[in-house]
Design a protein around this motif. Structure first.
Motif, PDB file in Angstrom:
ATOM      1  N   THR B   4       0.871  -1.184   0.000  1.00  0.00           N
ATOM      2  CA  THR B   4       0.000   0.000   0.000  1.00  0.00           C
ATOM      3  C   THR B   4       0.904   1.230   0.000  1.00  0.00           C
ATOM      4  N   THR B   5       0.372   2.327  -0.491  1.00  0.00           N
ATOM      5  CA  THR B   5       1.181   3.532  -0.638  1.00  0.00           C
ATOM      6  C   THR B   5       0.310   4.754  -0.343  1.00  0.00           C
ATOM      7  N   ALA B   6       0.910   5.758   0.280  1.00  0.00           N
ATOM      8  CA  ALA B   6       0.203   7.027   0.504  1.00  0.00           C
ATOM      9  C   ALA B   6       0.237   7.844  -0.781  1.00  0.00           C
ATOM     10  N   VAL B   7      -0.907   8.328  -1.189  1.00  0.00           N
ATOM     11  CA  VAL B   7      -1.020   9.073  -2.440  1.00  0.00           C
ATOM     12  C   VAL B   7      -1.779  10.369  -2.157  1.00  0.00           C
ATOM     13  N   THR B   8      -1.286  11.444  -2.704  1.00  0.00           N
ATOM     14  CA  THR B   8      -2.035  12.702  -2.612  1.00  0.00           C
ATOM     15  C   THR B   8      -2.345  13.185  -4.024  1.00  0.00           C
ATOM     16  N   MET B   9      -3.616  13.407  -4.262  1.00  0.00           N
ATOM     17  CA  MET B   9      -4.041  13.932  -5.563  1.00  0.00           C
ATOM     18  C   MET B   9      -4.932  15.142  -5.306  1.00  0.00           C
ATOM     19  N   GLU B  10      -4.986  15.995  -6.313  1.00  0.00           N
ATOM     20  CA  GLU B  10      -5.940  17.095  -6.220  1.00  0.00           C
ATOM     21  C   GLU B  10      -7.136  16.697  -7.084  1.00  0.00           C
ATOM     22  N   ILE B  11      -8.234  16.406  -6.419  1.00  0.00           N
ATOM     23  CA  ILE B  11      -9.389  15.913  -7.158  1.00  0.00           C
ATOM     24  C   ILE B  11     -10.502  16.948  -7.100  1.00  0.00           C
ATOM     25  N   ASN B  12     -10.900  17.409  -8.254  1.00  0.00           N
ATOM     26  CA  ASN B  12     -11.917  18.465  -8.356  1.00  0.00           C
ATOM     27  C   ASN B  12     -11.552  19.644  -7.450  1.00  0.00           C
ATOM     28  N   ALA B  13     -10.297  20.018  -7.556  1.00  0.00           N
ATOM     29  CA  ALA B  13      -9.764  21.186  -6.850  1.00  0.00           C
ATOM     30  C   ALA B  13      -9.671  21.014  -5.341  1.00  0.00           C
ATOM     31  N   CYS B  16      -6.689  15.477  -1.835  1.00  0.00           N
ATOM     32  CA  CYS B  16      -7.149  14.222  -1.235  1.00  0.00           C
ATOM     33  C   CYS B  16      -5.937  13.365  -0.908  1.00  0.00           C
ATOM     34  N   ALA B  17      -5.780  13.045   0.341  1.00  0.00           N
ATOM     35  CA  ALA B  17      -4.692  12.154   0.751  1.00  0.00           C
ATOM     36  C   ALA B  17      -5.292  10.791   1.064  1.00  0.00           C
ATOM     37  N   LEU B  18      -4.767   9.762   0.411  1.00  0.00           N
ATOM     38  CA  LEU B  18      -5.316   8.426   0.587  1.00  0.00           C
ATOM     39  C   LEU B  18      -4.186   7.436   0.809  1.00  0.00           C
ATOM     40  N   ASP B  19      -4.477   6.410   1.571  1.00  0.00           N
ATOM     41  CA  ASP B  19      -3.523   5.321   1.702  1.00  0.00           C
ATOM     42  C   ASP B  19      -4.131   4.168   0.912  1.00  0.00           C
ATOM     43  N   MET B  60      -8.292  10.730 -19.952  1.00  0.00           N
ATOM     44  CA  MET B  60      -7.707   9.392 -19.870  1.00  0.00           C
ATOM     45  C   MET B  60      -8.734   8.417 -19.305  1.00  0.00           C
ATOM     46  N   ASN B  61      -8.469   7.128 -19.539  1.00  0.00           N
ATOM     47  CA  ASN B  61      -9.332   6.094 -18.949  1.00  0.00           C
ATOM     48  C   ASN B  61      -8.869   5.834 -17.524  1.00  0.00           C
ATOM     49  N   SER B  62      -9.686   6.178 -16.558  1.00  0.00           N
ATOM     50  CA  SER B  62      -9.228   6.041 -15.169  1.00  0.00           C
ATOM     51  C   SER B  62      -9.118   4.585 -14.741  1.00  0.00           C
ATOM     52  N   CYS B  63      -9.709   3.669 -15.500  1.00  0.00           N
ATOM     53  CA  CYS B  63      -9.646   2.255 -15.117  1.00  0.00           C
ATOM     54  C   CYS B  63      -8.263   1.656 -15.343  1.00  0.00           C
ATOM     55  N   LEU B  64      -7.446   2.279 -16.186  1.00  0.00           N
ATOM     56  CA  LEU B  64      -6.121   1.720 -16.467  1.00  0.00           C
ATOM     57  C   LEU B  64      -5.010   2.503 -15.778  1.00  0.00           C
ATOM     58  N   LEU B  65      -5.381   3.481 -14.983  1.00  0.00           N
ATOM     59  CA  LEU B  65      -4.364   4.263 -14.277  1.00  0.00           C
ATOM     60  C   LEU B  65      -4.279   3.765 -12.846  1.00  0.00           C
ATOM     61  N   LEU B  66      -3.097   3.358 -12.444  1.00  0.00           N
ATOM     62  CA  LEU B  66      -2.913   2.996 -11.042  1.00  0.00           C
ATOM     63  C   LEU B  66      -2.838   4.292 -10.236  1.00  0.00           C
ATOM     64  N   ALA B  67      -3.669   4.374  -9.221  1.00  0.00           N
ATOM     65  CA  ALA B  67      -3.716   5.601  -8.439  1.00  0.00           C
ATOM     66  C   ALA B  67      -2.341   5.923  -7.858  1.00  0.00           C
ATOM     67  N   VAL B  68      -1.600   4.888  -7.476  1.00  0.00           N
ATOM     68  CA  VAL B  68      -0.302   5.083  -6.853  1.00  0.00           C
ATOM     69  C   VAL B  68       0.659   5.835  -7.777  1.00  0.00           C
ATOM     70  N   ALA B  69       0.446   5.714  -9.068  1.00  0.00           N
ATOM     71  CA  ALA B  69       1.337   6.379 -10.023  1.00  0.00           C
ATOM     72  C   ALA B  69       0.939   7.834 -10.250  1.00  0.00           C
ATOM     73  N   LEU B  70      -0.151   8.273  -9.623  1.00  0.00           N
ATOM     74  CA  LEU B  70      -0.675   9.605  -9.906  1.00  0.00           C
ATOM     75  C   LEU B  70      -0.415  10.585  -8.763  1.00  0.00           C
ATOM     76  N   ASP B  71       0.496  10.258  -7.881  1.00  0.00           N
ATOM     77  CA  ASP B  71       0.776  11.152  -6.767  1.00  0.00           C
ATOM     78  C   ASP B  71       1.084  12.548  -7.304  1.00  0.00           C
ATOM     79  N   GLY B  72       0.363  13.529  -6.794  1.00  0.00           N
ATOM     80  CA  GLY B  72       0.583  14.906  -7.231  1.00  0.00           C
ATOM     81  C   GLY B  72      -0.243  15.338  -8.424  1.00  0.00           C
ATOM     82  N   ALA B  73      -1.009  14.411  -8.990  1.00  0.00           N
ATOM     83  CA  ALA B  73      -1.768  14.749 -10.196  1.00  0.00           C
ATOM     84  C   ALA B  73      -3.028  15.551  -9.858  1.00  0.00           C
ATOM     85  N   GLN B  74      -3.498  16.307 -10.860  1.00  0.00           N
ATOM     86  CA  GLN B  74      -4.778  16.999 -10.750  1.00  0.00           C
ATOM     87  C   GLN B  74      -5.801  16.223 -11.554  1.00  0.00           C
ATOM     88  N   VAL B  75      -6.884  15.847 -10.897  1.00  0.00           N
ATOM     89  CA  VAL B  75      -7.914  15.040 -11.553  1.00  0.00           C
ATOM     90  C   VAL B  75      -9.234  15.801 -11.544  1.00  0.00           C
TER      91      VAL B  75
END
Lengths: 328, 178, 701
Positions: B4-13, B16-19, B60-75
């Motif tokens: 498991t990995t801690a991921v932070t994304m900016e989702i709809n502005a 969001c920090a998730l483990d 992009m197709n969100s089903c093929l993106l591993l969330a862990v690879a998106l740390d720092g991304a804006q969604v």
């Protein structure tokens, strides 16, 4: 999908060391093929090493007027790059005919070239497949194979390569730059992928830990025109039944220079060296195009339901060459 | 090193920090962890487009993106397109042109259309674009829209109305951009 | 009092439109339930035999996995008529892909991995999965689908055919086809003691409620089925499917809410499909094109666990004058997944064959195919002898021909070239019978002038919610804005499924009656509504028996223009025009979408949809959207749908015929006929992909 560890090293050497040191490790680019296959249980990496943010994200002009394309460049960015559109229209067309806009925005050039070959049996872990489980058998030969290879297949495997990009790069004489635990090396793109032979589990000649860092294109031949055309079961968002990338330079009604590659026919992009030789210096007519392409395609070994690909490839190649020669 | 990995994304502005389980896709993170069920799972293999979202502005197709690879991304998801009571022009155009039936592919179609309009405005060609040297932006003709929207399947067959909805929204965006 | 514009017939926008475009419309797997678990099913890896052992140790090794259900430990179910719902009840495997286990875990990722880790051992028996026209198991069922005689004969087909001046005889083949709604079959199940609530993706939650009650041996009153928004169905959600039964079983087993969405690549095995058909059509006619003899003989297959038979010969009992006819079905039971309803079962494949054969007849007679159809029009249904309540096929053909520009057409095939393309046009008729089921509904007037209307209808994308509100407003003589419609829950008055193009007529009739009664109550109380409100309910069981002295059917005509690439055999449809006569159109906006959408699915069927039964493994080989192609946006040309006004007093209070399916009936034939006109090649096996045409193109150098 099995659990796996995830690493995102910031420099290439660290990434290579991580993968080289772990037989269960795989590189992760855009993930559009790998994640799909992981969900199916076809790929079961224990460690993913994310290389999508390594410093391979640039498209640069080389001294001689060619291009060096970083392996982490996204397909959509390359397809829309002004220099690509100007100098290598076949490459832009090939990329834009692949998958969907969403997938092109995610997929990387390196990952595109390393996508696994396609076959419905390969994707179904409940069935035998020599590519997935060497020695288990190939049900596709007798089974469902309308989409599968007619060239270069073996009794062990008839899967097809689905990269449109690779077909264009094959016709454009691209070189692939690799980095690995033993250092760097370069290969002609046409040597990157391998035919199944008796080791269908290996799609490419890469050694474990080797990473594509860039693809290099020589300058486009002067006065030549290039094009890519793909035939599929629907108008968009489908794999090729057959595709053709061609570069043609006609002088005084004769073929001065020609390069031709097929997609959808084999486990690798099929550079049609035989047809190219046969065309050299010949009149640029549909008849000589057809005769030359036929020479190349005599190597086809179609099965029950994919024989149409031979005629399709021939007609498609003639049509593309005729279009480039402005015979219409 | 765990799975498991801690991921932070900016989702709809919103940050969001998730483990997350490394196996979790962006799509499942949105639907199952964040309650953002507007993004749909149609095939889970990048073959239908129902899960389309904008990642750093690109569809992009969100089903093929591993969330862990998106740390720092804006969604941006369909929920993030409208603010307060005002629908995004593409959302409004989909209502005005009756560009859906069952609605399941609709959020993906809408996110895809938003991306397509931006791409065309940026001069990105498609397989339907003529080969001549491009200028500034690509006009979204019906043929362009059909090709550019082909990564979003609609089994109800609302394509004809989707094309007119996207055409109207694209035209409005062009006008607004002038 | 101001005059109200009638809500009926208005192009009202979908009431749930805003929810759908903003992502707030909730589908079956999107209901947050505290502590919900995830279930992932395990498909059988053999086509026929027995499960001998299920090893779950590897799956259970992950602490996130709570249980793996198998036939050994799954909750027992009571028998129901649909044997595909006897899930995990026995070790018997009737087809590949049948569910043999179910993993339940705290995360979706763990559930999927656990399902993959379950090791199932089998004793496999020999399987028989491929339909052939001379399959030894073929038999002629007396009755098909409990509704129609399998075989019908009128006059002397053999004699009349032998004596006919002109004869056609050809076989038309359609592969298995998959419904593939965009929302996979999904359910969330929550038990509270012996009370069960499920959020389920289906076309009729009353039936799901009753079936679940039967399966779990509880009262229907203890089962609540919510289906507020459904992401398409096209027939595959017309009956309860494994998703809802397994979710309820798992939730019962672990005593926690459980979510289950059928993975896309399982769908071809567990949610029904259109069975393949091999249809032989023989027509004997005069040189004037008038049909004297017609035989439509269907060979198809069904499964060992179901009994559905694709009734593809039915259209030939209704379409054209045929004094001597034979329509028959022969079927064989194979070890395949159970075929079931797919949009216009029977009519859709049957009319591909019949309307292709009619085109061939026109060709031989040297007659325009529109004219030939008009010459064979009939005022009575040939099979029953009943008069049609209304039939405007000829008007549809004529109006369509006018709009399409048909009369400029040169009949000769293979002569219109544009560079390397060949261009052609084709026509086919459409038809779909009127089906009405009994329904209940309730209406309530509040003192503040608002109305609440309740009916357990399902909106699978048809616009049912909207049109039912319009019907209510019309019957109440109230503005649409004051009508609040509730659908999509088994708490509401019982109603039939969204299927057979019957929804609007069936639910609408009950809504109309309940609302008309409320209106009368309001009028009787002097136009004001007392404090407690005024209520009425309706049950149309008796009402719908009227009108049966007529044959009732919607008709239409479709015109297609295609281009065929002579280099590659690629076919693209350039134009598609449909004209329909389907009673009164109640909402032009959503009706147009139904017609266009179904024509789109018809185009998809004509040009690309195909599934292959794998002889070795017994499954449909193309199980995902990358291999089972459905039309994408780029495949679709401008499609026009029009209709002609049709007043028919023998239908229902709204005067409507069903419109959900007729649009797919005939499209494939119109396109195949256009391909023939373009190329001179008659393709009798769908789909028309490059490999179907290329062998005929050697002469185009």
């Amino acid at each position: 999908m099995k659990t796996f560890r995830y690493e995102r090293p910031t420099d290439p050497a660290a990434a290579i060391a991580l993968v080289a040191g772990d037989s269960g490790a795989r590189y992760l680019g855009g993930g559009t093929n790998l994640v799909d296959l992981m969900k199916l249980g076809v790929e079961t990496p224990e460690l993913l090493v994310d290389v999508s943010r390594l410093p391979f994200g640039e498209v640069e002009e080389t001294g001689g007027g060619g291009l060096r394309i970083g392996a982490a460049v996204r397909n959509s960015r390359l397809a829309t790059h002004m220099l690509v559109r100007e100098r290598y229209p076949a490459l832009s067309q090939a990329l834009l005919s692949g998958a969907s806009a969403q997938l092109r925005n995610a997929a990387t050039i390196g990952g595109n070239l390393l996508q696994r070959t396609r076959c419905l049996y390969f994707q179904d872990v409940s069935k035998p497949c020599n590519k997935r489980r060497p020695g288990s058998g190939c049900p596709a030969r007798e089974g469902v194979h309308r989409d599968l290879a007619v060239l270069g297949a073996s009794e062990h495997c008839i899967a097809t390569s689905t990269s449109d990009l690779a077909v264009a790069l094959a016709a454009l004489d691209a070189t692939v730059h690799l980095a690995g635990p033993a250092g760097t090396r370069s290969l002609p793109l046409t040597d990157l992928h391998r035919l199944p032979g008796d080791a269908p589990e290996r799609d490419t000649v890469l050694r474990h830990g080797e990473l594509i860092t860039a693809v290099e294109l020589p300058p486009p031949p002067r006065s030549a025109r290039s094009a890519y055309r793909k035939v599929r079961d629907r108008a968009s968002y489908a794999f090729a039944l057959a595709s053709v990338a061609a570069v043609l330079n006609v002088r005084d009604g004769a073929v001065h220079e020609v390069r031709l590659a097929f997609g959808g026919l084999a486990a690798k992009p099929w550079r049609a060296n035989g047809a190219e030789e046969a065309l050299q210096g010949r009149p640029a007519t549909e008849d000589s195009f057809a005769a030359a392409v036929r020479t190349e395609l005599t190597a086809c070994r179609p099965l029950r339901d994919n024989g149409y690909k031979v005629a399709l490839a021939e007609r498609l190649a003639v049509a593309v060459l005729a279009q480039l020669a402005e015979l219409d | 090193m765990g799975t498991t990995t801690a991921v932070t994304m900016e989702i709809n502005a919103e940050s969001c920090a998730l483990d997350l389980d490394n196996r979790t896709t962006l799509l499942d993170a949105l639907r199952e962890h964040l309650g953002l069920t507007g993004t749909k799972k149609g095939c889970d293999h990048g073959q239908c487009g129902a899960c389309t979202v904008l990642v750093d502005g690109l569809r992009m197709n969100s089903c093929l993106l591993l969330a862990v690879a998106l740390d720092g991304a804006q969604v941006t998801t369909v929920e993030g397109l409208s603010s307060d009571a005002v629908l995004h022009p593409v959302q409004q155009a989909f209502i005005d042109h009756d560009a859906f039936q069952c609605g399941y592919c609709t959020p993906g179609q809408i996110c895809s259309a938003v991306g397509a309009i931006t791409e065309a405005a940026s001069g990105w060609p498609s397989a339907a674009t003529a080969q001549e040297r491009p200028v500034g932006s690509v006009a979204l003709t019906e043929a362009e829209i059909r090709e550019r929207m082909s990564g979003n399947l609609c089994r109800c067959g609302a394509y004809v109305n989707i094309v007119s909805a996207v055409a109207e929204a694209a035209e409005a965006a062009r006008e607004a951009g002038r | 009092m101001t005059t109200l514009e009638s809500a009926l017939g208005a192009s009202t926008a979908r009431l749930e439109g805003r929810a759908k475009v903003s992502g707030t419309a909730r589908y079956a797997a999107e209901y947050a339930s505290e502590g919900a678990l995830y279930a992932w099913p395990v498909p059988a890896g053999i086509a026929r035999g027995e499960v001998t052992a299920v090893h779950t140790d590897a799956a259970m090794a992950d602490p996130a996995v709570l249980v793996v259900l198998t036939h050994d430990n799954a909750p027992r179910l009571r028998p129901v008529e649909d044997r595909t719902l006897a899930l995990l009840q026995s070790p018997h495997v009737a087809h590949r892909g049948q569910y043999v286990a179910l993993a339940v875990a705290t995360s979706l990722e763990a559930a999927r991995a656990a399902a993959a880790a379950v090791l199932v051992q089998y004793k496999a028996d020999h399987h028989d999965v491929v339909l052939t026209e001379d399959h030894p198991g073929l038999y002629a069922p007396e009755e098909i689908d409990g509704l129609w005689p399998g075989t019908r004969e009128h006059g002397d087909f053999g004699g009349a055919y032998a004596a006919a001046e002109i004869r056609t005889d050809a076989v038309y083949t359609i592969p298995p086809l998959h419904n593939h709604p965009m929302e996979p079959h999904a359910a969330t199940a929550v038990w509270d003691g012996d009370a069960l609530t499920v959020y389920d993706s289906n076309q009729g939650s009353t039936a799901v409620q009753h079936t679940l009650a039967q399966l779990f041996g509880i009262d229907a009153g203890q089962v609540r089925v919510v289906s507020e928004h459904v992401g398409g169905g096209f027939g595959s959600k017309g009956t309860p499917r494994p998703n809802v039964v397994l979710a309820a079983m798992a939730a019962r087993a672990v005593d926690r809410p459980v979510k289950l969405a059928v993975p896309r690549n399982h769908m071809p095995a567990v949610v029904g499909h259109r069975a393949p058909t091999i249809q032989r059509i023989r027509i004997g006619a005069g040189s004037d094109g008038r049909i004297r003899a017609l035989a439509h003989e269907v060979v198809t297959c069904t499964s060992t666990v179901g009994h559905f038979v694709e009734p593809a010969a039915l259209p030939s009992r209704m379409m054209y004058t045929a004094p001597n006819s034979r329509t028959s079905h022969r079927v064989t039971r194979l070890d395949i997944p159970a075929p079931s309803w797919m949009r216009a079962p029977g009519e859709c494949p049957g009319m591909f064959a019949l309307e292709s054969a009619i085109d061939e007849l026109a060709d031989i007679c040297g007659l325009d195919p529109v004219e030939l159809r008009i010459r064979n029009d009939t005022e009575v249904e040939p099979d029953s002898g009943l008069p049609f309540s209304s039939r405007h096929l000829v008007e549809c053909l004529q109006e369509g021909a006018r709009r399409f520009g048909w009369h400029e057409r040169d009949r000769r095939p293979g002569i219109r070239r544009e560079g390397r393309l060949l261009i052609g046009s084709g026509v086919a008729s459409s038809m779909y019978p009127v089906i009405i089921f009994p329904s209940c509904a309730a209406a309530h007037a509040d003192p503040d002038g608002q109305y609440r209307v309740r009916v357990n209808a399902t909106d699978i994308g048809t616009g049912a919610r909207t049109v039912l509100a319009q019907i209510a407003a019309d019957a109440l003589a109230a503005p649409l804005g004051r009508v609040h419609i509730s659908i999509g829950s088994s708490d509401l008055p019982e109603a039939p499924l969204a299927g057979g193009s019957s929804g609007t007529a069936s639910w609408g009739w009950a809504v109309h009656n309940a609302c008309a009664q409320v209106r009368e109550l309001v009028e009787r109380s002097g136009g004001s509504v007392p404090a407690g409100g005024l209520s009425a309910s309706a049950d149309t069981t008796e009402d719908i028996k009227s009108g049966q002295e007529y044959a009732r059917c919607a008709f239409g005509a479709q015109f297609a223009e295609v281009q065929v690439d002579t280099d590659t055999g690629e076919v693209r449809v350039r134009r598609l025009t449909g004209v329909f006569a389907a009673g009164r159109i109640l909402n032009p906006r959503t009706a147009r979408s139904q017609f266009i959408g179904a024509m789109t699915m018809g185009l998809s069927m004509a040009l690309m949809e195909a599934s292959t039964m794998d002889p070795e493994f017994g499954d449909h080989a193309e199980r995902d959207f990358a291999s089972y192609h459905v039309a994408a946006c780029a495949d679709l040309p401008a499609i026009e749908a029009h209709w002609i006004g049709e007043e028919d007093p023998h239908l229902n209070p709204m005067g409507s015929k069903g419109i959900g399916e007729i649009g797919i009936v005939g499209t494939a034939a119109a396109i195949a006929n256009a391909v023939h006109h373009a190329t001179g090649v008659r393709v009798r096996t769908l789909p028309i992909r490059p490999d179907a045409l290329l062998p005929h193109f050697a002469h185009f150098a």
